[in-house]
Design a protein around this motif. Structure first.
Motif, PDB file in Angstrom:
ATOM      1  N   MET A  12       1.788  -2.715  -1.584  1.00 28.79           N
ATOM      2  CA  MET A  12       2.447  -1.597  -2.214  1.00 28.79           C
ATOM      3  C   MET A  12       1.446  -0.876  -3.222  1.00 28.79           C
ATOM      4  N   ASP A  13       1.127   0.498  -3.097  1.00 28.10           N
ATOM      5  CA  ASP A  13       0.499   0.967  -3.891  1.00 28.10           C
ATOM      6  C   ASP A  13       1.068   1.460  -5.369  1.00 28.10           C
ATOM      7  N   LEU A  14       0.091   1.856  -6.304  1.00 24.19           N
ATOM      8  CA  LEU A  14       0.465   2.078  -7.679  1.00 24.19           C
ATOM      9  C   LEU A  14       1.541   3.146  -7.755  1.00 24.19           C
ATOM     10  N   GLU A  15       1.174   4.328  -6.795  1.00 26.99           N
ATOM     11  CA  GLU A  15       2.189   5.623  -7.087  1.00 26.99           C
ATOM     12  C   GLU A  15       3.132   5.079  -6.368  1.00 26.99           C
ATOM     13  N   GLN A  16       3.528   4.247  -5.503  1.00 18.96           N
ATOM     14  CA  GLN A  16       4.919   4.016  -4.969  1.00 18.96           C
ATOM     15  C   GLN A  16       5.494   3.231  -5.731  1.00 18.96           C
ATOM     16  N   ARG A  17       4.880   2.108  -6.513  1.00 19.24           N
ATOM     17  CA  ARG A  17       5.517   1.282  -7.596  1.00 19.24           C
ATOM     18  C   ARG A  17       6.131   2.055  -8.851  1.00 19.24           C
ATOM     19  N   VAL A  18       5.345   3.132  -9.167  1.00 20.51           N
ATOM     20  CA  VAL A  18       5.980   3.990 -10.145  1.00 20.51           C
ATOM     21  C   VAL A  18       6.971   4.821  -9.852  1.00 20.51           C
ATOM     22  N   THR A  19       7.016   5.370  -8.517  1.00 16.58           N
ATOM     23  CA  THR A  19       8.296   6.110  -8.199  1.00 16.58           C
ATOM     24  C   THR A  19       9.199   5.291  -8.051  1.00 16.58           C
ATOM     25  N   ASP A  20       9.175   4.114  -7.499  1.00 16.60           N
ATOM     26  CA  ASP A  20      10.314   3.060  -7.487  1.00 16.60           C
ATOM     27  C   ASP A  20      10.979   2.748  -8.962  1.00 16.60           C
ATOM     28  N   LEU A  21       9.981   2.501  -9.916  1.00 18.71           N
ATOM     29  CA  LEU A  21      10.346   2.222 -11.184  1.00 18.71           C
ATOM     30  C   LEU A  21      11.051   3.421 -11.795  1.00 18.71           C
TER      31      LEU A  21
END
Length: 166
Positions: free
Chosen positions: A1-10
């Motif tokens: 999972m890329d960083l942008e997707q992880r931030v969106t999830d958070l």
């Protein structure tokens, strides 16, 4: 999972926990939205010397709500008669008068209720202070023995208090 997707999830999880985050104008000093709007309007009007804007949306402990704004051109402020301003500031310059205004905004609206307060003086002294505040427009009397801060003075009073903060 890329960083942008992880931030969106958070962010999505945080919103689910805390509710939607405020996306409107910030009032924490980080965003000059009111100042930028004033500058734009002054520029469109061809005003070179600038101006002052103050505004507020206030809920008092009594449940009363006030929304108010005022803009004034620098030229008008510097060129106007400051005598009235001096009288108005003088009325606010006494600790008992400031206390009376705070109590009236908080719901103590009668001279009798104000006289029950400690450290505000005798009934005669209280009436003297109330007359000073009334004469300069910080108070008005909607009925015998009752006092209110006029709606158009609530936000300016709070702005004046805010200017005293470091």
């Amino acid at each position: 999972m890329d960083l942008e997707q992880r931030v969106t999830d958070l962010e999505r999880r945080l919103e689910a926990l805390e509710g939607p985050q405020r996306t409107g104008p910030r009032i924490d000093g980080g965003d000059f939205w009111a100042l930028n709007g004033l500058k734009e309007q002054l520029s469109e009007a061809g005003v070179a010397d600038g101006g002052v804007l103050y505004t507020g949306s206030v809920g008092l402990p009594t449940g009363e709500q006030y929304a108010w704004q005022m803009a004034a051109l620098t030229e008008d402020l510097l060129g106007g008669d400051w005598t009235t301003a001096a009288e108005s500031f003088a009325a606010l310059g006494h600790p008992v008068r400031i206390r009376l205004l705070r109590e009236i905004l908080g719901g103590r609206r009668t001279a009798t209720a104000l006289a029950e307060l400690e450290e505000v003086g005798t009934t005669g002294q209280i009436y003297h202070h109330l007359r000073q505040l009334t004469a300069t427009g910080w108070l008005h009397t909607p009925g015998r023995g009752r006092y209110e801060v006029p709606p158009g003075r609530v936000v300016p009073l709070l702005v004046a208090l805010a200017t005293t903060r470091p």
